[in-house]
Design an enzyme around this catalytic site. Structure first.
Site, PDB file in Angstrom:
ATOM      1  N   TYR A 113      -3.563  -6.746  16.846  1.00 22.32           N
ATOM      2  CA  TYR A 113      -3.588  -5.817  15.723  1.00 22.32           C
ATOM      3  C   TYR A 113      -5.154  -5.348  15.567  1.00 22.32           C
ATOM      4  O   TYR A 113      -4.837  -4.094  15.501  1.00 22.32           O
ATOM      5  CB  TYR A 113      -3.706  -6.614  14.517  1.00 22.32           C
ATOM      6  CG  TYR A 113      -3.609  -6.133  13.344  1.00 22.32           C
ATOM      7  CD1 TYR A 113      -2.775  -5.402  12.661  1.00 22.32           C
ATOM      8  CD2 TYR A 113      -4.833  -6.242  12.358  1.00 22.32           C
ATOM      9  CE1 TYR A 113      -2.507  -4.949  11.540  1.00 22.32           C
ATOM     10  CE2 TYR A 113      -4.945  -5.410  11.168  1.00 22.32           C
ATOM     11  CZ  TYR A 113      -3.820  -4.906  10.591  1.00 22.32           C
ATOM     12  OH  TYR A 113      -3.757  -4.376   9.521  1.00 22.32           O
ATOM     13  N   ASN A 120       1.872   4.775   7.530  1.00 16.33           N
ATOM     14  CA  ASN A 120       1.151   3.717   7.116  1.00 16.33           C
ATOM     15  C   ASN A 120       1.847   2.276   7.687  1.00 16.33           C
ATOM     16  O   ASN A 120       1.127   1.274   7.422  1.00 16.33           O
ATOM     17  CB  ASN A 120       1.370   3.780   5.506  1.00 16.33           C
ATOM     18  CG  ASN A 120       1.064   2.421   4.941  1.00 16.33           C
ATOM     19  OD1 ASN A 120      -0.050   1.962   4.732  1.00 16.33           O
ATOM     20  ND2 ASN A 120       2.100   1.872   4.296  1.00 16.33           N
ATOM     21  N   ILE A 177       0.768  -1.271  -0.010  1.00 18.43           N
ATOM     22  CA  ILE A 177      -0.151  -0.049   0.154  1.00 18.43           C
ATOM     23  C   ILE A 177       0.945   1.275  -0.086  1.00 18.43           C
ATOM     24  O   ILE A 177       0.475   2.520  -0.582  1.00 18.43           O
ATOM     25  CB  ILE A 177      -1.047   0.019   1.154  1.00 18.43           C
ATOM     26  CG1 ILE A 177      -2.028  -1.268   1.240  1.00 18.43           C
ATOM     27  CG2 ILE A 177      -1.584   1.311   1.439  1.00 18.43           C
ATOM     28  CD1 ILE A 177      -2.846  -1.469   2.437  1.00 18.43           C
ATOM     29  N   ILE A 210      -6.338  -6.190   0.831  1.00 23.07           N
ATOM     30  CA  ILE A 210      -5.746  -5.639  -0.280  1.00 23.07           C
ATOM     31  C   ILE A 210      -5.015  -6.877  -0.612  1.00 23.07           C
ATOM     32  O   ILE A 210      -3.656  -6.987  -0.122  1.00 23.07           O
ATOM     33  CB  ILE A 210      -5.150  -4.303   0.241  1.00 23.07           C
ATOM     34  CG1 ILE A 210      -6.483  -3.300   0.639  1.00 23.07           C
ATOM     35  CG2 ILE A 210      -4.545  -3.830  -0.995  1.00 23.07           C
ATOM     36  CD1 ILE A 210      -7.257  -3.005  -0.152  1.00 23.07           C
ATOM     37  N   LEU A 211      -4.996  -7.023  -2.009  1.00 20.37           N
ATOM     38  CA  LEU A 211      -4.008  -8.054  -2.303  1.00 20.37           C
ATOM     39  C   LEU A 211      -2.619  -7.384  -2.690  1.00 20.37           C
ATOM     40  O   LEU A 211      -2.405  -7.371  -3.916  1.00 20.37           O
ATOM     41  CB  LEU A 211      -4.660  -8.777  -3.659  1.00 20.37           C
ATOM     42  CG  LEU A 211      -5.778 -10.024  -3.119  1.00 20.37           C
ATOM     43  CD1 LEU A 211      -5.927 -10.615  -4.534  1.00 20.37           C
ATOM     44  CD2 LEU A 211      -5.027 -10.782  -2.016  1.00 20.37           C
ATOM     45  N   THR A 212      -1.881  -7.187  -1.795  1.00 13.34           N
ATOM     46  CA  THR A 212      -0.568  -6.899  -2.025  1.00 13.34           C
ATOM     47  C   THR A 212       0.446  -7.977  -2.240  1.00 13.34           C
ATOM     48  O   THR A 212      -0.212  -9.083  -1.886  1.00 13.34           O
ATOM     49  CB  THR A 212      -0.001  -6.171  -0.620  1.00 13.34           C
ATOM     50  OG1 THR A 212      -0.074  -7.044   0.161  1.00 13.34           O
ATOM     51  CG2 THR A 212      -0.613  -5.176  -0.015  1.00 13.34           C
ATOM     52  N   ASP A 272      11.380   3.415   5.309  1.00 13.60           N
ATOM     53  CA  ASP A 272      11.058   2.154   5.333  1.00 13.60           C
ATOM     54  C   ASP A 272      12.252   1.304   6.086  1.00 13.60           C
ATOM     55  O   ASP A 272      13.293   1.770   5.900  1.00 13.60           O
ATOM     56  CB  ASP A 272      10.806   1.474   4.095  1.00 13.60           C
ATOM     57  CG  ASP A 272       9.915   0.198   4.225  1.00 13.60           C
ATOM     58  OD1 ASP A 272       8.705  -0.136   3.752  1.00 13.60           O
ATOM     59  OD2 ASP A 272      10.249  -1.096   4.710  1.00 13.60           O
ATOM     60  N   SER A 310      -7.458  -0.226   9.635  1.00 16.89           N
ATOM     61  CA  SER A 310      -7.847  -1.597   8.880  1.00 16.89           C
ATOM     62  C   SER A 310      -9.323  -1.698   9.419  1.00 16.89           C
ATOM     63  O   SER A 310      -9.683  -1.321  10.279  1.00 16.89           O
ATOM     64  CB  SER A 310      -6.920  -2.400   9.707  1.00 16.89           C
ATOM     65  OG  SER A 310      -7.405  -3.939   9.397  1.00 16.89           O
ATOM     66  N   LYS A 341      -5.437  -0.946  15.642  1.00 14.10           N
ATOM     67  CA  LYS A 341      -5.920  -0.138  14.808  1.00 14.10           C
ATOM     68  C   LYS A 341      -7.306   0.506  15.012  1.00 14.10           C
ATOM     69  O   LYS A 341      -7.507   1.626  14.661  1.00 14.10           O
ATOM     70  CB  LYS A 341      -6.344  -1.173  13.527  1.00 14.10           C
ATOM     71  CG  LYS A 341      -5.060  -1.725  12.884  1.00 14.10           C
ATOM     72  CD  LYS A 341      -4.106  -0.699  12.263  1.00 14.10           C
ATOM     73  CE  LYS A 341      -3.118  -1.394  11.360  1.00 14.10           C
ATOM     74  NZ  LYS A 341      -2.377  -0.503  10.509  1.00 14.10           N
TER      75      LYS A 341
HETATM   76  N1  LIG Z   1      -2.926  -5.592   3.050  1.00 18.54           N
HETATM   77  C1  LIG Z   1      -3.821  -5.827   3.435  1.00 18.54           C
HETATM   78  O1  LIG Z   1      -4.872  -6.184   3.165  1.00 18.54           O
HETATM   79  C2  LIG Z   1      -4.349  -4.575   4.704  1.00 18.54           C
HETATM   80  C3  LIG Z   1      -5.501  -4.679   5.376  1.00 18.54           C
HETATM   81  C4  LIG Z   1      -5.819  -3.605   6.304  1.00 18.54           C
HETATM   82  C5  LIG Z   1      -4.743  -2.848   6.682  1.00 18.54           C
HETATM   83  N2  LIG Z   1      -3.735  -2.985   6.107  1.00 18.54           N
HETATM   84  C6  LIG Z   1      -2.642  -2.090   6.756  1.00 18.54           C
HETATM   85  O2  LIG Z   1      -1.876  -1.440   5.450  1.00 18.54           O
HETATM   86  C7  LIG Z   1      -0.549  -1.129   5.886  1.00 18.54           C
HETATM   87  C8  LIG Z   1       0.341  -1.337   4.931  1.00 18.54           C
HETATM   88  O3  LIG Z   1       0.179  -2.775   4.783  1.00 18.54           O
HETATM   89  P1  LIG Z   1       0.676  -3.664   3.430  1.00 18.54           P
HETATM   90  O4  LIG Z   1      -0.185  -4.704   3.209  1.00 18.54           O
HETATM   91  O5  LIG Z   1       0.923  -2.784   2.214  1.00 18.54           O
HETATM   92  O6  LIG Z   1       2.274  -4.250   4.125  1.00 18.54           O
HETATM   93  P2  LIG Z   1       3.446  -4.619   3.106  1.00 18.54           P
HETATM   94  O7  LIG Z   1       4.052  -5.689   4.255  1.00 18.54           O
HETATM   95  O8  LIG Z   1       3.041  -4.876   1.961  1.00 18.54           O
HETATM   96  O9  LIG Z   1       4.381  -3.212   3.689  1.00 18.54           O
HETATM   97  C9  LIG Z   1       4.733  -2.865   4.981  1.00 18.54           C
HETATM   98  C10 LIG Z   1       6.075  -2.247   4.614  1.00 18.54           C
HETATM   99  O10 LIG Z   1       6.234  -1.520   5.947  1.00 18.54           O
HETATM  100  C11 LIG Z   1       7.795  -1.897   6.321  1.00 18.54           C
HETATM  101  N3  LIG Z   1       7.920  -2.059   7.758  1.00 18.54           N
HETATM  102  C12 LIG Z   1       7.486  -3.140   8.632  1.00 18.54           C
HETATM  103  N4  LIG Z   1       7.980  -2.747   9.736  1.00 18.54           N
HETATM  104  C13 LIG Z   1       8.350  -1.507   9.842  1.00 18.54           C
HETATM  105  C14 LIG Z   1       9.317  -0.697  10.999  1.00 18.54           C
HETATM  106  N5  LIG Z   1       9.217  -1.153  11.972  1.00 18.54           N
HETATM  107  N6  LIG Z   1       9.664   0.474  10.371  1.00 18.54           N
HETATM  108  C15 LIG Z   1       9.489   1.095   9.116  1.00 18.54           C
HETATM  109  N7  LIG Z   1       9.058   0.274   8.127  1.00 18.54           N
HETATM  110  C16 LIG Z   1       8.533  -1.130   8.560  1.00 18.54           C
HETATM  111  C17 LIG Z   1       7.938  -2.978   5.486  1.00 18.54           C
HETATM  112  O11 LIG Z   1       9.489  -3.079   5.360  1.00 18.54           O
HETATM  113  C18 LIG Z   1       7.149  -3.059   4.299  1.00 18.54           C
HETATM  114  O12 LIG Z   1       7.847  -2.337   3.279  1.00 18.54           O
HETATM  115  C19 LIG Z   1      -0.292  -1.607   7.296  1.00 18.54           C
HETATM  116  O13 LIG Z   1      -0.576  -0.890   8.287  1.00 18.54           O
HETATM  117  C20 LIG Z   1      -1.365  -2.579   7.310  1.00 18.54           C
HETATM  118  O14 LIG Z   1      -1.734  -3.051   8.798  1.00 18.54           O
HETATM  119  C21 LIG Z   1      -3.126  -3.771   5.154  1.00 18.54           C
END
Ligand SMILES: NC(=O)c1ccc[n+]([C@@H]2O[C@H](COP(=O)([O-])OP(=O)(O)OC[C@H]3O[C@@H](n4cnc5c(N)ncnc54)[C@H](O)[C@@H]3O)[C@@H](O)[C@H]2O)c1
Length: 268
Positions: free
Chosen positions: A158, A90, A18, A191-193, A37, A145, A162
């Protein structure tokens, strides 16, 4: 003229998923983006990609569990681009092995998730807001979330972290609105990351989709475009809100997919 032309944006967790999609969208719409990051190499590569497409960005190291590192991220941003106009808090973590139900969750993991998911948002605001005040305003967007609203069999920390992000968003909006600082949140559903795709089997993805109102999964760009909307001056009267971007997964009566299937209606 881009929708966030000339604004300085910090995107935490911008090397992947995201955050990465949002950094790209903000840059495309004219922002100078600092991608912060834990994965420094990933952040630098993401920034290079933006620069190679004619945008402005740098990638830097951030450990969102450390106040000093968040402070440094804001300082480096101001050093490089002069101020901070947009902060996308984020970074967020989940842990399916240790963040379990109330009886079984690991309390150290509870603390870690609270630090990374919640306290980092507070600290990001703490260091960015003085610059936003000086600049005459700003926009903060926090990643919550749907786990903030819907409870689960596991992932207690979690969900609690949130939910607190949603409420903290309102506090920041209330306390700094007078300085023309808006603070909103986005609550993604699934979200399909790339990471989510790896973690969820095709069967699980299909099960999840069965309960969506829309006939597809969410993609990182769906959140990125919502963050762009919240970051831009187009919505200058919108603050303290959490926008749920979840394809209607949590809408309506949970038995609807079964009812549709039983009635021979179109279903996911
Ligand atoms: N993907 C989903 O389905 C989903 C759903 C709801 C909420 N979210 C939220 O969206 C946000 C992003 O999620 P995503 O799915 O893109 O995750 P992701 O794992 O693809 O990316 C997260 C990024 O954060 C970085 N990171 C992790 N710990 C860290 C730290 N301590 N310091 C700095 N960087 C750090 C990682 O290196 C990574 O690049 C998060 O807050 C997650 O909780 C995601």
């Amino acid at each position: 003229m881009g929708r966030v032309q000339g604004k300085v944006a910090v995107v935490t967790g911008g090397a992947s998923g995201i955050g990465l999609a949002t950094a790209q969208v903000l840059a495309k719409e004219g922002a100078k983006v600092v991608i912060a990051d834990f994965n420094q190499k990933g952040a630098e590569e993401a920034a290079q990609e933006i620069v190679s497409q004619g945008g402005e960005a740098i990638g830097i190291f951030l450990d969102a569990s450390k106040e000093e590192s968040i402070k440094e991220t804001i300082e480096k941003t101001v050093e490089k681009y002069g101020t901070v106009n947009i902060l996308f808090n984020n970074v967020g973590l989940t842990n399916l092995k240790k963040d379990l139900d109330v009886l079984n969750l690991d309390l150290d993991e509870w603390d870690r998730l609270m630090d990374v998911n919640l306290k980092s948002v507070l600290i990001g605001c703490k260091y960015a807001i003085p610059h936003m005040i000086e600049a005459g305003g700003g926009s903060i967007i926090n990643t919550a979330s749907m786990a903030a609203f819907a409870s689960d069999a596991i992932r207690t920390a979690y969900g609690a972290s949130k939910a607190a992000v949603v409420h903290l968003t309102k506090y920041v909006a209330t306390q700094y609105g007078m300085h023309n600082i808006r603070c909103n949140a986005v609550a993604p559903g699934l979200i399909l990351t790339p990471a989510a795709k790896n973690n969820l089997s095709p069967e699980l993805q299909k099960t999840f989709m069965r309960y969506n109102a829309l006939p597809y999964h969410g993609e990182p760009e769906d959140i990125a475009n919502t963050v762009l909307f919240l970051a831009s001056d187009e919505v200058k009267f919108l603050t303290g809100q959490t926008i749920e971007v979840e394809g209607g997964h949590y809408l309506g009566n949970p038995t609807i997919p079964d009812f549709r299937a039983m009635s021979g209606m179109k279903s996911n």
